[in-house]
Design a protein around this motif. Sequence first.
Motif, PDB file in Angstrom:
ATOM      1  N   THR A 152      19.868  26.451  34.370  1.00  0.00           N
ATOM      2  CA  THR A 152      21.179  26.019  34.842  1.00  0.00           C
ATOM      3  C   THR A 152      21.941  25.270  33.752  1.00  0.00           C
ATOM      4  O   THR A 152      21.388  24.393  33.087  1.00  0.00           O
ATOM      5  N   SER A 153      23.197  25.628  33.574  1.00  0.00           N
ATOM      6  CA  SER A 153      24.029  24.971  32.571  1.00  0.00           C
ATOM      7  C   SER A 153      24.482  23.608  33.074  1.00  0.00           C
ATOM      8  O   SER A 153      24.717  23.420  34.273  1.00  0.00           O
ATOM      9  N   SER A 154      24.623  22.673  32.156  1.00  0.00           N
ATOM     10  CA  SER A 154      25.109  21.338  32.520  1.00  0.00           C
ATOM     11  C   SER A 154      26.600  21.405  32.820  1.00  0.00           C
ATOM     12  O   SER A 154      27.301  22.337  32.423  1.00  0.00           O
ATOM     13  N   ALA A 155      27.091  20.385  33.515  1.00  0.00           N
ATOM     14  CA  ALA A 155      28.523  20.325  33.848  1.00  0.00           C
ATOM     15  C   ALA A 155      29.358  20.264  32.578  1.00  0.00           C
ATOM     16  O   ALA A 155      30.434  20.877  32.499  1.00  0.00           O
ATOM     17  N   THR A 156      28.867  19.542  31.579  1.00  0.00           N
ATOM     18  CA  THR A 156      29.596  19.431  30.310  1.00  0.00           C
ATOM     19  C   THR A 156      29.719  20.789  29.638  1.00  0.00           C
ATOM     20  O   THR A 156      30.788  21.162  29.133  1.00  0.00           O
ATOM     21  N   LYS A 157      28.619  21.536  29.629  1.00  0.00           N
ATOM     22  CA  LYS A 157      28.633  22.855  29.006  1.00  0.00           C
ATOM     23  C   LYS A 157      29.613  23.790  29.717  1.00  0.00           C
ATOM     24  O   LYS A 157      30.363  24.535  29.066  1.00  0.00           O
ATOM     25  N   ILE A 158      29.610  23.754  31.046  1.00  0.00           N
ATOM     26  CA  ILE A 158      30.527  24.596  31.823  1.00  0.00           C
ATOM     27  C   ILE A 158      31.974  24.196  31.543  1.00  0.00           C
ATOM     28  O   ILE A 158      32.854  25.055  31.401  1.00  0.00           O
ATOM     29  N   PHE A 159      32.227  22.897  31.446  1.00  0.00           N
ATOM     30  CA  PHE A 159      33.578  22.406  31.166  1.00  0.00           C
ATOM     31  C   PHE A 159      34.069  22.914  29.809  1.00  0.00           C
ATOM     32  O   PHE A 159      35.201  23.385  29.677  1.00  0.00           O
ATOM     33  N   ILE A 160      33.204  22.800  28.799  1.00  0.00           N
ATOM     34  CA  ILE A 160      33.567  23.288  27.459  1.00  0.00           C
ATOM     35  C   ILE A 160      33.789  24.793  27.486  1.00  0.00           C
ATOM     36  O   ILE A 160      34.743  25.319  26.887  1.00  0.00           O
ATOM     37  N   LEU A 161      32.912  25.501  28.192  1.00  0.00           N
ATOM     38  CA  LEU A 161      33.016  26.959  28.273  1.00  0.00           C
ATOM     39  C   LEU A 161      34.331  27.381  28.912  1.00  0.00           C
ATOM     40  O   LEU A 161      35.013  28.289  28.416  1.00  0.00           O
ATOM     41  N   ILE A 162      34.710  26.707  29.990  1.00  0.00           N
ATOM     42  CA  ILE A 162      35.982  27.014  30.651  1.00  0.00           C
ATOM     43  C   ILE A 162      37.151  26.779  29.690  1.00  0.00           C
ATOM     44  O   ILE A 162      38.094  27.581  29.616  1.00  0.00           O
ATOM     45  N   GLY A 163      37.087  25.688  28.927  1.00  0.00           N
ATOM     46  CA  GLY A 163      38.150  25.385  27.973  1.00  0.00           C
ATOM     47  C   GLY A 163      38.278  26.444  26.892  1.00  0.00           C
ATOM     48  O   GLY A 163      39.391  26.900  26.571  1.00  0.00           O
ATOM     49  N   ILE A 164      37.135  26.868  26.333  1.00  0.00           N
ATOM     50  CA  ILE A 164      37.153  27.884  25.267  1.00  0.00           C
ATOM     51  C   ILE A 164      37.631  29.225  25.806  1.00  0.00           C
ATOM     52  O   ILE A 164      38.447  29.915  25.165  1.00  0.00           O
ATOM     53  N   TYR A 210      24.674  28.690  15.350  1.00  0.00           N
ATOM     54  CA  TYR A 210      24.295  27.298  15.618  1.00  0.00           C
ATOM     55  C   TYR A 210      24.350  27.017  17.121  1.00  0.00           C
ATOM     56  O   TYR A 210      23.496  26.318  17.680  1.00  0.00           O
ATOM     57  N   LEU A 211      25.352  27.558  17.800  1.00  0.00           N
ATOM     58  CA  LEU A 211      25.469  27.397  19.246  1.00  0.00           C
ATOM     59  C   LEU A 211      24.251  27.978  19.970  1.00  0.00           C
ATOM     60  O   LEU A 211      23.794  27.431  20.980  1.00  0.00           O
ATOM     61  N   THR A 212      23.730  29.083  19.451  1.00  0.00           N
ATOM     62  CA  THR A 212      22.518  29.670  20.031  1.00  0.00           C
ATOM     63  C   THR A 212      21.348  28.707  19.927  1.00  0.00           C
ATOM     64  O   THR A 212      20.599  28.501  20.892  1.00  0.00           O
ATOM     65  N   LEU A 213      21.171  28.101  18.758  1.00  0.00           N
ATOM     66  CA  LEU A 213      20.086  27.129  18.578  1.00  0.00           C
ATOM     67  C   LEU A 213      20.250  25.953  19.531  1.00  0.00           C
ATOM     68  O   LEU A 213      19.275  25.487  20.140  1.00  0.00           O
ATOM     69  N   ASP A 235      17.779  24.627  22.706  1.00  0.00           N
ATOM     70  CA  ASP A 235      17.105  23.385  22.287  1.00  0.00           C
ATOM     71  C   ASP A 235      16.187  23.574  21.089  1.00  0.00           C
ATOM     72  O   ASP A 235      15.048  23.093  21.063  1.00  0.00           O
ATOM     73  N   ILE A 236      16.684  24.291  20.093  1.00  0.00           N
ATOM     74  CA  ILE A 236      15.935  24.520  18.857  1.00  0.00           C
ATOM     75  C   ILE A 236      16.554  23.666  17.750  1.00  0.00           C
ATOM     76  O   ILE A 236      17.776  23.584  17.627  1.00  0.00           O
ATOM     77  N   SER A 237      15.710  23.026  16.977  1.00  0.00           N
ATOM     78  CA  SER A 237      16.182  22.154  15.907  1.00  0.00           C
ATOM     79  C   SER A 237      17.006  22.931  14.883  1.00  0.00           C
ATOM     80  O   SER A 237      16.848  24.151  14.723  1.00  0.00           O
ATOM     81  N   TYR A 238      17.867  22.206  14.195  1.00  0.00           N
ATOM     82  CA  TYR A 238      18.733  22.809  13.166  1.00  0.00           C
ATOM     83  C   TYR A 238      17.884  23.566  12.153  1.00  0.00           C
ATOM     84  O   TYR A 238      16.991  22.998  11.505  1.00  0.00           O
ATOM     85  N   LEU A 259      31.865  25.124  18.651  1.00  0.00           N
ATOM     86  CA  LEU A 259      30.743  24.361  18.105  1.00  0.00           C
ATOM     87  C   LEU A 259      31.082  22.877  17.984  1.00  0.00           C
ATOM     88  O   LEU A 259      30.268  22.005  18.335  1.00  0.00           O
ATOM     89  N   ILE A 260      32.268  22.576  17.500  1.00  0.00           N
ATOM     90  CA  ILE A 260      32.689  21.177  17.335  1.00  0.00           C
ATOM     91  C   ILE A 260      32.672  20.456  18.687  1.00  0.00           C
ATOM     92  O   ILE A 260      32.187  19.321  18.796  1.00  0.00           O
ATOM     93  N   LEU A 261      33.165  21.099  19.716  1.00  0.00           N
ATOM     94  CA  LEU A 261      33.195  20.485  21.048  1.00  0.00           C
ATOM     95  C   LEU A 261      31.788  20.235  21.580  1.00  0.00           C
ATOM     96  O   LEU A 261      31.496  19.176  22.136  1.00  0.00           O
ATOM     97  N   VAL A 262      30.905  21.225  21.398  1.00  0.00           N
ATOM     98  CA  VAL A 262      29.532  21.057  21.873  1.00  0.00           C
ATOM     99  C   VAL A 262      28.829  19.930  21.140  1.00  0.00           C
ATOM    100  O   VAL A 262      28.158  19.085  21.752  1.00  0.00           O
ATOM    101  N   LEU A 263      29.006  19.860  19.821  1.00  0.00           N
ATOM    102  CA  LEU A 263      28.366  18.799  19.040  1.00  0.00           C
ATOM    103  C   LEU A 263      28.943  17.428  19.416  1.00  0.00           C
ATOM    104  O   LEU A 263      28.202  16.442  19.523  1.00  0.00           O
ATOM    105  N   TYR A 264      30.239  17.369  19.632  1.00  0.00           N
ATOM    106  CA  TYR A 264      30.875  16.089  19.959  1.00  0.00           C
ATOM    107  C   TYR A 264      30.407  15.577  21.318  1.00  0.00           C
ATOM    108  O   TYR A 264      30.037  14.411  21.459  1.00  0.00           O
ATOM    109  N   PHE A 265      30.407  16.452  22.317  1.00  0.00           N
ATOM    110  CA  PHE A 265      30.058  16.002  23.667  1.00  0.00           C
ATOM    111  C   PHE A 265      28.551  15.864  23.875  1.00  0.00           C
ATOM    112  O   PHE A 265      28.115  15.246  24.845  1.00  0.00           O
TER     113      PHE A 265
END
Length: 261
Positions: A210-222, A10-13, A17-20, A254-260
């Motif tokens: 380029t990754s968004s700041a939010t994505k980088i933040f989540i990635l660093i956390g994981i 799901y994270l890959t999709l 930017d691919i629909s569910y 996945l939960i963090l990405v969907l939430y943010f």
Amino acid sequence: MALAVYSLSYLTLLEYDISYDENILYFIFFATITGYNFVKYFGIAKFHHRSLTNWLKAIQVFSLFSFILMLYYVSQLHTNTLFYILIFALITFLYAIPFLPKRFFLDGQHNLRTISGLKIYLIALVWSGVTVFIPLINNDYYINTDVVITAAQLYVFVLVLMLPFEIRDLRYDSLKLSTVPQKIGVKQTKMLGVLLLSVFFILEFFKNETSSATKIFILIGILTLTAMLVLFAKKEQCKYYSAFWVEGLPILWLILVLYFN
């Protein structure tokens, strides 16, 4: 484990930017259950159905229903996707089924699982291939450099997730298996895990998109949480340390990405 593989897919999709895609995600979920139970319990059950314990019979029934649902969802996929699925299915099959001469193996199993030092690399290969390439191919997404980098990142990530399991299993694994902790020791295994996570993070900046700041933040956390779980891993683990907390990392991701989002 099936939820973890589903989450990575799901994270890959989401990343591209691919629909569910219900069909591919549910296929991957039920295929993971089917494949995992086949690999784990084939050597125990084989064809001795009458002597099986009740819990093993229950697992076989559950696996059968998962297999049926897997067949339904695979029938909904694009034809070109099936070829690539077959490749990973074959690797999974050969992982459990004896098929080569005895001289290549450690014991009487004669399968890929018992080749010295090969186990985690095969698992990482299948996970990264299934969770990155299969969802994108089914959605006719062009396999570009960014996709290859994502697959390499997931390959590294799964390798790291396997390390706490290998540390835990030092008490049970035969020395002939040549697992990472057996070859380089527990401390060096943990350092290797941290190094691989650093490689994962660095690869993110080689992508064209380029990754968004939010994505980088989540990635660093994981990655930080993953590193901590690797560093605190030990042979005497509680029952759920690896089997729940470590395996649950992709789900949390996945939960963090969907939430943010």
